[in-house]
Design a protein around this motif. Structure first.
Motif, PDB file in Angstrom:
ATOM      1  N   ASN A   1      36.396  45.102  40.723  1.00  0.00           N
ATOM      2  CA  ASN A   1      35.856  46.452  40.928  1.00  0.00           C
ATOM      3  C   ASN A   1      36.728  47.447  40.162  1.00  0.00           C
ATOM      4  O   ASN A   1      37.950  47.448  40.316  1.00  0.00           O
ATOM      5  CB  ASN A   1      35.838  46.820  42.412  1.00  0.00           C
ATOM      6  CG  ASN A   1      35.202  48.184  42.637  1.00  0.00           C
ATOM      7  OD1 ASN A   1      34.000  48.345  42.496  1.00  0.00           O
ATOM      8  ND2 ASN A   1      36.006  49.179  42.967  1.00  0.00           N
ATOM      9  N   ASN A   2      36.064  48.254  39.368  1.00  0.00           N
ATOM     10  CA  ASN A   2      36.794  49.194  38.517  1.00  0.00           C
ATOM     11  C   ASN A   2      36.787  50.564  39.168  1.00  0.00           C
ATOM     12  O   ASN A   2      35.818  51.314  39.070  1.00  0.00           O
ATOM     13  CB  ASN A   2      36.175  49.176  37.122  1.00  0.00           C
ATOM     14  CG  ASN A   2      36.341  47.797  36.525  1.00  0.00           C
ATOM     15  OD1 ASN A   2      37.429  47.430  36.091  1.00  0.00           O
ATOM     16  ND2 ASN A   2      35.290  46.990  36.583  1.00  0.00           N
ATOM     17  N   THR A   3      37.894  50.842  39.805  1.00  0.00           N
ATOM     18  CA  THR A   3      38.051  52.007  40.670  1.00  0.00           C
ATOM     19  C   THR A   3      37.753  53.320  39.943  1.00  0.00           C
ATOM     20  O   THR A   3      37.205  54.248  40.523  1.00  0.00           O
ATOM     21  CB  THR A   3      39.511  52.035  41.193  1.00  0.00           C
ATOM     22  OG1 THR A   3      39.923  50.691  41.442  1.00  0.00           O
ATOM     23  CG2 THR A   3      39.638  52.856  42.441  1.00  0.00           C
ATOM     24  N   ILE A   4      38.114  53.395  38.671  1.00  0.00           N
ATOM     25  CA  ILE A   4      37.961  54.651  37.928  1.00  0.00           C
ATOM     26  C   ILE A   4      36.539  54.797  37.396  1.00  0.00           C
ATOM     27  O   ILE A   4      35.903  55.835  37.572  1.00  0.00           O
ATOM     28  CB  ILE A   4      39.011  54.723  36.801  1.00  0.00           C
ATOM     29  CG1 ILE A   4      40.410  54.805  37.419  1.00  0.00           C
ATOM     30  CG2 ILE A   4      38.727  55.909  35.863  1.00  0.00           C
ATOM     31  CD1 ILE A   4      41.558  54.743  36.446  1.00  0.00           C
ATOM     32  N   ARG A   5      36.016  53.740  36.779  1.00  0.00           N
ATOM     33  CA  ARG A   5      34.683  53.826  36.165  1.00  0.00           C
ATOM     34  C   ARG A   5      33.545  53.567  37.138  1.00  0.00           C
ATOM     35  O   ARG A   5      32.391  53.885  36.865  1.00  0.00           O
ATOM     36  CB  ARG A   5      34.578  52.832  34.998  1.00  0.00           C
ATOM     37  CG  ARG A   5      35.605  53.068  33.930  1.00  0.00           C
ATOM     38  CD  ARG A   5      35.286  54.331  33.145  1.00  0.00           C
ATOM     39  NE  ARG A   5      36.400  54.676  32.286  1.00  0.00           N
ATOM     40  CZ  ARG A   5      36.319  55.549  31.288  1.00  0.00           C
ATOM     41  NH1 ARG A   5      35.185  56.163  31.029  1.00  0.00           N
ATOM     42  NH2 ARG A   5      37.371  55.822  30.564  1.00  0.00           N
ATOM     43  N   GLY A   6      33.853  52.899  38.264  1.00  0.00           N
ATOM     44  CA  GLY A   6      32.816  52.642  39.264  1.00  0.00           C
ATOM     45  C   GLY A   6      31.869  51.520  38.903  1.00  0.00           C
ATOM     46  O   GLY A   6      30.665  51.605  39.178  1.00  0.00           O
ATOM     47  N   THR A   7      32.392  50.470  38.254  1.00  0.00           N
ATOM     48  CA  THR A   7      31.569  49.284  38.013  1.00  0.00           C
ATOM     49  C   THR A   7      32.132  48.122  38.821  1.00  0.00           C
ATOM     50  O   THR A   7      33.329  48.069  39.100  1.00  0.00           O
ATOM     51  CB  THR A   7      31.539  48.889  36.521  1.00  0.00           C
ATOM     52  OG1 THR A   7      32.871  48.524  36.125  1.00  0.00           O
ATOM     53  CG2 THR A   7      31.031  50.001  35.642  1.00  0.00           C
ATOM     54  N   GLU A   8      31.245  47.206  39.183  1.00  0.00           N
ATOM     55  CA  GLU A   8      31.679  46.107  40.057  1.00  0.00           C
ATOM     56  C   GLU A   8      30.886  44.849  39.746  1.00  0.00           C
ATOM     57  O   GLU A   8      29.713  44.919  39.382  1.00  0.00           O
ATOM     58  CB  GLU A   8      31.435  46.534  41.523  1.00  0.00           C
ATOM     59  CG  GLU A   8      31.963  45.556  42.551  1.00  0.00           C
ATOM     60  CD  GLU A   8      31.871  46.097  43.994  1.00  0.00           C
ATOM     61  OE1 GLU A   8      31.336  47.214  44.189  1.00  0.00           O
ATOM     62  OE2 GLU A   8      32.328  45.391  44.902  1.00  0.00           O
ATOM     63  N   ILE A   9      31.544  43.704  39.883  1.00  0.00           N
ATOM     64  CA  ILE A   9      30.831  42.429  39.773  1.00  0.00           C
ATOM     65  C   ILE A   9      30.745  41.866  41.188  1.00  0.00           C
ATOM     66  O   ILE A   9      31.739  41.856  41.919  1.00  0.00           O
ATOM     67  CB  ILE A   9      31.522  41.475  38.773  1.00  0.00           C
ATOM     68  CG1 ILE A   9      30.692  40.213  38.582  1.00  0.00           C
ATOM     69  CG2 ILE A   9      32.949  41.134  39.156  1.00  0.00           C
ATOM     70  CD1 ILE A   9      31.165  39.329  37.422  1.00  0.00           C
ATOM     71  N   PHE A  10      29.537  41.449  41.568  1.00  0.00           N
ATOM     72  CA  PHE A  10      29.351  41.003  42.955  1.00  0.00           C
ATOM     73  C   PHE A  10      29.322  39.480  43.052  1.00  0.00           C
ATOM     74  O   PHE A  10      29.154  38.925  44.120  1.00  0.00           O
ATOM     75  CB  PHE A  10      28.054  41.591  43.517  1.00  0.00           C
ATOM     76  CG  PHE A  10      28.057  43.093  43.508  1.00  0.00           C
ATOM     77  CD1 PHE A  10      28.830  43.801  44.413  1.00  0.00           C
ATOM     78  CD2 PHE A  10      27.324  43.803  42.569  1.00  0.00           C
ATOM     79  CE1 PHE A  10      28.857  45.185  44.405  1.00  0.00           C
ATOM     80  CE2 PHE A  10      27.343  45.185  42.541  1.00  0.00           C
ATOM     81  CZ  PHE A  10      28.109  45.879  43.469  1.00  0.00           C
ATOM     82  N   GLU A  11      29.448  38.857  41.870  1.00  0.00           N
ATOM     83  CA  GLU A  11      29.300  37.409  41.815  1.00  0.00           C
ATOM     84  C   GLU A  11      30.686  36.774  41.712  1.00  0.00           C
ATOM     85  O   GLU A  11      31.563  37.310  41.046  1.00  0.00           O
ATOM     86  CB  GLU A  11      28.491  37.159  40.527  1.00  0.00           C
ATOM     87  CG  GLU A  11      28.230  35.772  40.162  1.00  0.00           C
ATOM     88  CD  GLU A  11      27.783  35.656  38.692  1.00  0.00           C
ATOM     89  OE1 GLU A  11      27.504  36.680  38.008  1.00  0.00           O
ATOM     90  OE2 GLU A  11      27.761  34.507  38.231  1.00  0.00           O
ATOM     91  N   ASP A  12      30.870  35.630  42.372  1.00  0.00           N
ATOM     92  CA  ASP A  12      32.109  34.864  42.206  1.00  0.00           C
ATOM     93  C   ASP A  12      31.870  33.879  41.064  1.00  0.00           C
ATOM     94  O   ASP A  12      31.076  32.944  41.202  1.00  0.00           O
ATOM     95  CB  ASP A  12      32.456  34.133  43.509  1.00  0.00           C
ATOM     96  CG  ASP A  12      32.647  35.111  44.666  1.00  0.00           C
ATOM     97  OD1 ASP A  12      33.388  36.095  44.473  1.00  0.00           O
ATOM     98  OD2 ASP A  12      32.048  34.909  45.733  1.00  0.00           O
ATOM     99  N   LEU A  13      32.521  34.124  39.931  1.00  0.00           N
ATOM    100  CA  LEU A  13      32.237  33.352  38.714  1.00  0.00           C
ATOM    101  C   LEU A  13      32.641  31.884  38.870  1.00  0.00           C
ATOM    102  O   LEU A  13      33.581  31.556  39.585  1.00  0.00           O
ATOM    103  CB  LEU A  13      33.023  33.941  37.538  1.00  0.00           C
ATOM    104  CG  LEU A  13      32.680  35.362  37.112  1.00  0.00           C
ATOM    105  CD1 LEU A  13      33.663  35.829  36.038  1.00  0.00           C
ATOM    106  CD2 LEU A  13      31.247  35.443  36.594  1.00  0.00           C
ATOM    107  N   ASN A  14      31.914  31.025  38.142  1.00  0.00           N
ATOM    108  CA  ASN A  14      32.325  29.619  38.019  1.00  0.00           C
ATOM    109  C   ASN A  14      33.131  29.525  36.741  1.00  0.00           C
ATOM    110  O   ASN A  14      32.572  29.629  35.656  1.00  0.00           O
ATOM    111  CB  ASN A  14      31.095  28.713  37.878  1.00  0.00           C
ATOM    112  CG  ASN A  14      30.378  28.577  39.202  1.00  0.00           C
ATOM    113  OD1 ASN A  14      30.990  28.286  40.225  1.00  0.00           O
ATOM    114  ND2 ASN A  14      29.086  28.828  39.184  1.00  0.00           N
ATOM    115  N   ALA A  15      34.416  29.364  36.848  1.00  0.00           N
ATOM    116  CA  ALA A  15      35.248  29.322  35.631  1.00  0.00           C
ATOM    117  C   ALA A  15      35.832  27.920  35.467  1.00  0.00           C
ATOM    118  O   ALA A  15      36.282  27.321  36.452  1.00  0.00           O
ATOM    119  CB  ALA A  15      36.358  30.355  35.726  1.00  0.00           C
TER     120      ALA A  15
END
Ligand code: PMP
Length: 356
Positions: free
Chosen positions: A145-159
């Motif tokens: 979650n990017n506190t300043i820009r307000g973007t977020e990924i809600f998925e737990d990636l498969n890496a």
């Protein structure tokens, strides 16, 4: 009167956390000592630490093969510790703004960094998706979650490589499949408690994957694992407040309940930003954070900035000023932010529209 607090961190904390921490500052468990005075080696404090760790494990469903650590230094110290401990030749990073860039800069001090995805091309207004993760790197680092820009990924990636996530500003706001991560960390000062303590969830096997370089004792993860977060004097009162916050999250119904409320708050506020002709959102749909909601003036309305902030202030609404690098506004709607807080902000935006 308590204000409607939209600060980005430190931020609003739940009332029971404030009340119980205040009591413990006066006296911890009939011990005749304050939490500020008690020895960190005492039974009383050990019980606080144990409860904080076990509540975190329970609330976030952290599997047994992970260590839970509480440390000092903030998330910023982790930016350096991660490459110091784990970067042998090359690490992959996703660049989603200020905090990930800081993490990237620290990693560059210790080895090669491959930025495998970035949203810089559109001023960090979206979260990159569908990027290919290389298999020849020591780890992949993301900022969920990017506190300043307000973007977020809600998925737990498969890496295919150890995945390390800075979850400073979205921890405890949704269920997370911890098993997909090698490490999750963050400064506590949003959803976990007050500033001054850093949480680290680290898979046991990572402790054996240490890079072959001299690392000062305090900056080795193994030190804090062996010392069970008490190699040195821990931030005792902060850990107490974290424990109280976790107790509150559990009592509220856990991270699933937090997620439901987070969606409700964000949808309510975004609906008003979209509707109100004075304002517009900055983040693309599909990438919008539920924790940090930036918005700016519609064209030609920029002169109203100070007037709106004053208008909000007299309505007991604080913390709306956008980060200095973005401008405009940002409402941070962390776990302790209530639906009523958001309703007050929406009403304020509507009243302001009528007034100007
Ligand atoms: N990462 C993120 C996503 C943050 O929001 C912040 C602080 N706002 C940091 C890292 C830095 O944390 P600290 O101040 O605890 O070093």
């Amino acid at each position: 009167m308590r204000k409607h607090i939209f600060n980005a961190g430190p931020c609003k904390l739940a009332d029971p956390c404030l009340e119980n921490t205040a009591k413990a500052v006066l006296e911890l468990n009939n011990s005749g000592q304050s939490i500020l005075e008690v020895s960190h080696r005492s039974k009383d404090f050990q019980a606080v630490m144990d409860e904080a760790v076990s509540l975190f494990r329970e609330v976030l469903s952290i599997p047994d093969n992970y260590h839970v650590l509480f440390m000092g230094g903030g998330a910023s110290t982790q930016f350096a510790m991660i490459p110091m401990n784990f970067l042998k030749t090359k690490a992959a990073y996703v660049n989603t703004g200020t905090w990930s860039k800081k993490a990237i800069d620290e990693a560059k001090l210790f080895g090669n960094v491959e930025v495998i995805a970035s949203s810089q091309d559109k001023n960090y207004t979206y979260y990159p998706k569908g990027f290919k993760i290389p298999s020849d790197v020591d780890y992949l680092h993301i900022t969920s979650n990017n506190t300043i820009r307000g973007t977020e990924i809600f998925e737990d990636l498969n890496a295919p490589v150890p995945l390390i996530a800075d979850m400073s500003s979205d921890i405890l706001s949704r269920p997370v499949d911890v098993s997909k991560y090698a490490m999750i960390y963050g400064g506590a000062q949003k959803n976990m408690g007050p500033a001054g303590v850093t949480f680290v969830i680290i898979r046991n096997d990572m402790i054996e994957k240490i890079a072959d370089r001299v690392v000062p004792t305090m900056l080795r993860y193994s030190t804090h694992v062996e010392g069970e977060s008490m190699y040195n004097t821990p931030p005792c009162v902060n850990i107490f407040a974290v424990k109280e916050t976790l107790k509150w999250v559990k009592a509220m119904g856990g991270v699933k309940a937090m997620e439901k409320l987070a969606k409700e708050r964000a949808e309510m506020l975004y609906a008003e930003i979209e509707r109100n002709p004075l304002f517009r959102p900055t983040v693309e749909e599909g990438s919008r954070s539920r924790m940090n909601i930036p918005f700016i003036w519609a064209e030609g309305k920029e002169d109203l900035q100070e007037k709106f902030l004053d208008f909000a202030k007299v309505r007991n609404i604080v913390g709306l000023k956008g980060h200095r690098s973005v401008g405009g506004f940002r409402a941070s709607t962390y776990n302790a932010c209530t639906i009523d807080d958001v309703k007050a902000l929406v009403k304020c935006m509507q009243d302001f529209e009528k007034e100007v």
